[in-house]
Design a protein around this motif. Structure first.
Motif, short mmCIF file in Angstrom:
data_model
loop_
_atom_site.label_atom_id
_atom_site.label_comp_id
_atom_site.label_asym_id
_atom_site.label_seq_id
_atom_site.Cartn_x
_atom_site.Cartn_y
_atom_site.Cartn_z
N ARG A 18 0.83 -1.21 0.00
CA ARG A 18 0.00 0.00 0.00
C ARG A 18 0.87 1.26 0.00
O ARG A 18 0.52 2.28 0.57
CB ARG A 18 -0.98 0.00 1.17
CG ARG A 18 -1.99 -1.12 1.05
CD ARG A 18 -2.98 -1.18 2.18
NE ARG A 18 -3.34 0.16 2.62
CZ ARG A 18 -4.01 0.41 3.73
NH1 ARG A 18 -4.38 -0.57 4.50
NH2 ARG A 18 -4.30 1.64 4.07
N THR A 49 0.18 -2.79 -4.19
CA THR A 49 -1.06 -2.89 -3.44
C THR A 49 -0.89 -3.85 -2.26
O THR A 49 0.13 -4.51 -2.12
CB THR A 49 -2.21 -3.39 -4.35
OG1 THR A 49 -1.91 -4.73 -4.76
CG2 THR A 49 -2.40 -2.48 -5.55
N HIS A 97 -5.21 2.51 -2.07
CA HIS A 97 -6.31 1.69 -1.57
C HIS A 97 -6.84 0.87 -2.72
O HIS A 97 -7.10 1.40 -3.80
CB HIS A 97 -7.41 2.55 -0.94
CG HIS A 97 -7.75 3.77 -1.73
ND1 HIS A 97 -8.77 3.82 -2.64
CD2 HIS A 97 -7.15 4.99 -1.77
CE1 HIS A 97 -8.81 5.01 -3.19
NE2 HIS A 97 -7.83 5.75 -2.69
N ASP A 98 -6.94 -0.42 -2.51
CA ASP A 98 -7.30 -1.36 -3.57
C ASP A 98 -6.38 -1.10 -4.77
O ASP A 98 -5.18 -1.09 -4.62
CB ASP A 98 -8.78 -1.24 -3.93
CG ASP A 98 -9.67 -1.61 -2.75
OD1 ASP A 98 -9.31 -2.55 -2.02
OD2 ASP A 98 -10.70 -0.95 -2.54
#
Length: 109
Positions: free
Chosen positions: A15, A32, A57-58
């Motif tokens: 992330r 990610t 995020h994602d």
């Protein structure tokens, strides 16, 4: 396609992102939570904010300046915002990360 080595997967936290300087400009490389890796130009289409400093995020990143959300898969702004950044093909071989040289050169053309 010709590829250039830019480091290792462990160079980028989950992330998180790293910025790679190229002769054609800065490229943001993202990892990610599930270890997918994406590369896009390191500037938001809105006001040029440094996407590599945004929140991942994602498969998206939120620009740290004005909260635009950019898809890491397509480079397009999500939601009501309009605009896009260039995506650069990236591949992972074992632990090594590579960017496509042709895509980097296409920006200069």
């Amino acid at each position: 396609m010709n590829w250039i080595s830019i480091g290792t997967l462990s160079d980028i936290p989950r992330r998180g992102a790293r910025c790679v300087a190229t002769p054609q400009g800065k490229v943001a490389v993202f990892r990610t939570q599930d270890d997918q890796v994406y590369a896009i130009d390191d500037h938001c289409p809105h006001k040029g904010g440094p996407l590599s400093q945004g929140i991942v995020h994602d498969a998206a990143v939120t620009c740290p300046l004005h909260n635009w959300v950019i898809s890491l898969e397509t480079g397009k702004a999500l939601g009501a915002d309009e605009g896009a950044v260039r995506t650069i093909p990236v591949k992972v071989e074992g632990e090594r990360l590579f960017l496509a040289l042709e895509a980097l050169a296409s920006r200069a053309a």
